[in-house]
Design a protein around this motif. Structure first.
Motif, PDB file in Angstrom:
ATOM      1  N   LYS A 119      55.685-151.423  36.156  1.00 31.37           N
ATOM      2  CA  LYS A 119      56.243-151.769  34.845  1.00 31.37           C
ATOM      3  C   LYS A 119      55.128-152.096  33.858  1.00 31.37           C
ATOM      4  O   LYS A 119      55.138-151.611  32.718  1.00 31.37           O
ATOM      5  CB  LYS A 119      57.185-152.965  35.014  1.00 31.37           C
ATOM      6  CG  LYS A 119      57.918-153.351  33.776  1.00 31.37           C
ATOM      7  CD  LYS A 119      59.044-152.409  33.550  1.00 31.37           C
ATOM      8  CE  LYS A 119      60.139-153.083  32.770  1.00 31.37           C
ATOM      9  NZ  LYS A 119      61.250-152.204  32.518  1.00 31.37           N
TER      10      LYS A 119
ATOM     11  N   SER B 100      63.327-156.889  34.692  1.00 31.36           N
ATOM     12  CA  SER B 100      63.999-157.113  33.421  1.00 31.36           C
ATOM     13  C   SER B 100      63.231-156.499  32.249  1.00 31.36           C
ATOM     14  O   SER B 100      62.005-156.360  32.289  1.00 31.36           O
ATOM     15  CB  SER B 100      64.153-158.619  33.199  1.00 31.36           C
ATOM     16  OG  SER B 100      64.632-158.886  31.916  1.00 31.36           O
ATOM     17  N   ASP B 101      63.946-156.200  31.181  1.00 31.08           N
ATOM     18  CA  ASP B 101      63.317-155.681  29.969  1.00 31.08           C
ATOM     19  C   ASP B 101      62.573-156.763  29.198  1.00 31.08           C
ATOM     20  O   ASP B 101      61.828-156.461  28.279  1.00 31.08           O
ATOM     21  CB  ASP B 101      64.370-155.035  29.063  1.00 31.08           C
ATOM     22  CG  ASP B 101      64.916-153.749  29.648  1.00 31.08           C
ATOM     23  OD1 ASP B 101      64.205-153.126  30.457  1.00 31.08           O
ATOM     24  OD2 ASP B 101      66.047-153.366  29.294  1.00 31.08           O
TER      25      ASP B 101
ATOM     26  N   ASP C 248      58.892-156.154  29.093  1.00 31.89           N
ATOM     27  CA  ASP C 248      58.440-155.248  28.033  1.00 31.89           C
ATOM     28  C   ASP C 248      58.221-155.996  26.728  1.00 31.89           C
ATOM     29  O   ASP C 248      57.199-155.841  26.063  1.00 31.89           O
ATOM     30  CB  ASP C 248      59.472-154.141  27.780  1.00 31.89           C
ATOM     31  CG  ASP C 248      59.681-153.237  28.966  1.00 31.89           C
ATOM     32  OD1 ASP C 248      58.899-153.327  29.928  1.00 31.89           O
ATOM     33  OD2 ASP C 248      60.642-152.444  28.931  1.00 31.89           O
TER      34      ASP C 248
END
Length: 131
Positions: A55, A118-119, A122
């Motif tokens: 990620k 989880s986003d 980001d």
């Protein structure tokens, strides 16, 4: 009216008592199988760390022009993940936690052999890169 009387008659029938092979037993058996599969396929700590590394690399590194993901591997990602990521194992599932500046946040969930990050990772990384 006739339908209501038939329904009442069915519910008063003494032969309606569930037997050993009832649907309740089947549901318990199915639940046991699902829980057993969740226990067996719970991802380990290394799989969580690899998901976080993937990620972070996908956010920090430039995208591959051929469209196959990102280019290379950022050298500071491994120490960052090894020092700031922990995994809590709850046997049926596991959580990924990040520690940063004396703050703790759950950033991922591992269940049935998959790790979902989880986003909010980001957003946090993009916020740090833009500042």
């Amino acid at each position: 009216m006739r339908d209501i009387k038939e329904i009442e008659k069915r519910y008063k029938d003494p032969n309606r008592i569930p037997t050993k092979g009832s649907h309740l037993f089947k549901k318990r058996y199915l639940l046991f199988i699902i829980l057993f599969i969740a226990f067996i396929t719970n991802p380990d700590e290394e799989k969580h760390r690899e998901a976080v590394k993937h990620k972070i690399n996908s956010i920090v590194l430039p995208p591959d022009p051929l469209g196959s993901g990102y280019v290379g591997h950022h050298p500071s990602v491994d120490p960052l993940v090894n020092n700031h990521i922990t995994v809590n194992n709850y046997f049926l599932f596991s959580t990924t936690k990040a520690f940063w500046n004396n703050e703790e946040a759950t950033i991922g969930l591992g269940i049935f052999g998959h790790v979902f990050i989880s986003d909010m990772v980001d957003k946090a990384i993009n916020r740090r890169l833009n500042n």
